[in-house]
Design a protein around this motif. Structure first.
Motif, PDB file in Angstrom:
ATOM      1  N   PRO A 100     -36.492  22.601 -65.043  1.00  0.00           N
ATOM      2  CA  PRO A 100     -35.238  22.080 -65.553  1.00  0.00           C
ATOM      3  C   PRO A 100     -34.047  22.262 -64.550  1.00  0.00           C
ATOM      4  O   PRO A 100     -33.990  23.325 -63.806  1.00  0.00           O
ATOM      5  CB  PRO A 100     -35.095  22.967 -66.825  1.00  0.00           C
ATOM      6  CG  PRO A 100     -36.613  23.294 -67.233  1.00  0.00           C
ATOM      7  CD  PRO A 100     -36.961  23.537 -66.025  1.00  0.00           C
ATOM      8  N   TRP A 147     -34.741  17.328 -64.809  1.00  0.00           N
ATOM      9  CA  TRP A 147     -35.834  18.076 -64.445  1.00  0.00           C
ATOM     10  C   TRP A 147     -36.043  17.654 -62.790  1.00  0.00           C
ATOM     11  O   TRP A 147     -36.245  16.451 -62.592  1.00  0.00           O
ATOM     12  CB  TRP A 147     -37.301  17.907 -65.097  1.00  0.00           C
ATOM     13  CG  TRP A 147     -37.215  18.279 -66.633  1.00  0.00           C
ATOM     14  CD1 TRP A 147     -37.695  19.540 -67.062  1.00  0.00           C
ATOM     15  CD2 TRP A 147     -36.774  17.899 -67.847  1.00  0.00           C
ATOM     16  NE1 TRP A 147     -37.749  19.923 -68.379  1.00  0.00           N
ATOM     17  CE2 TRP A 147     -37.031  18.629 -68.944  1.00  0.00           C
ATOM     18  CE3 TRP A 147     -36.198  16.538 -67.763  1.00  0.00           C
ATOM     19  CZ2 TRP A 147     -36.586  18.457 -70.236  1.00  0.00           C
ATOM     20  CZ3 TRP A 147     -35.729  16.305 -69.262  1.00  0.00           C
ATOM     21  CH2 TRP A 147     -35.955  16.965 -70.289  1.00  0.00           C
ATOM     22  N   ALA A 197     -42.445  20.433 -63.432  1.00  0.00           N
ATOM     23  CA  ALA A 197     -41.131  19.749 -63.647  1.00  0.00           C
ATOM     24  C   ALA A 197     -40.179  21.056 -63.930  1.00  0.00           C
ATOM     25  O   ALA A 197     -40.346  21.627 -65.144  1.00  0.00           O
ATOM     26  CB  ALA A 197     -41.065  18.900 -64.869  1.00  0.00           C
TER      27      ALA A 197
END
Length: 226
Positions: free
Chosen positions: A80, A62, A78
């Motif tokens: 990915p 992330w 966050a």
């Protein structure tokens, strides 16, 4: 590395030219006794932290723009990114200009983690698939419970997004809650590598100096006048 792992690293490898970048291509790496994690600071087009957890033989990754926090009140976005090979947790250097993610990289923290899921070895991977997983970090710098929670699925054209949050330390009866490091996140420009003790600037300067020395070296033809 099996065919399944080759397929899982297809996106990672497709973005990189390994005859130019020093990043690892990815080979078979046996897992350790405990799953590992690494947090790298990456000075790309925008400086950010890369948070990676070993899951099923790869590093689930992330991009965390503001970095992980030790304050449970902070909710850190966050986003990915592609899975990375386990060897990437050792990577520190400069991705050359013109390459995907060009810029300096340092390993800010690394260690092992313990999933908060006890129903079988695949439980943590299934928890991530469902969109919520909690775990305890045991790193050189970060310790204690954290959780990843998906807040956008990535469907209907929207970009998938998660939150990375520090869990509040549990207070056992008759004992104070465990102390954590000072709240917040370090300044990425001042932060030092857990591997080498270097800053981003030092890594970049050393790479530039090395490249300059290679350019200045005369070749045999020049020395012989051929």
């Amino acid at each position: 590395m099996g065919d399944g792992d080759e397929d899982r690293l297809k996106l990672y490898r497709g973005k990189r030219h390994f005859d130019t970048t020093g990043e690892p291509r990815g080979a078979e790496s046996p897992p350790g006794d405990e799953p590992s994690f690494v947090i790298q600071i990456h000075e790309a087009s925008t400086t950010h932290f890369d948070f990676r957890l070993e899951v099923d033989g790869l590093l689930k990754s992330w991009s965390v723009p503001k970095g992980p926090s030790t304050d449970p009140n902070d909710k850190r976005l966050a986003v990915p990114t592609e899975d990375h090979p386990l060897e990437y947790q050792e990577y520190e250097g400069v991705i050359p200009g013109g390459q995907y993610g060009a810029g300096a990289v340092i390993v800010w923290d690394r260690g092992t983690y313990r999933p908060h899921h006890s129903d079988g070895p695949d439980a943590f991977a299934r928890a991530l698939e469902r969109g919520h997983a909690s775990f305890t970090l045991n790193g050189a710098k970060l310790h204690g419970g954290y959780a990843l929670t998906r807040i956008r699925s990535g469907k209907d054209g929207e970009r998938e997004a998660w939150l990375l949050v520090k869990e509040k330390e549990r207070k056992e009866k008759g004992r104070p809650a465990a102390k954590t490091a000072a709240s917040g996140t370090p300044d990425p420009r001042r932060a030092r590598s857990a591997l080498s003790g270097r800053t981003l600037r030092q890594v970049a300067d050393e790479a530039a100096e090395s490249e300059s020395e290679e350019t200045d070296e005369p070749n045999e033809a020049d020395e012989t006048g051929a």
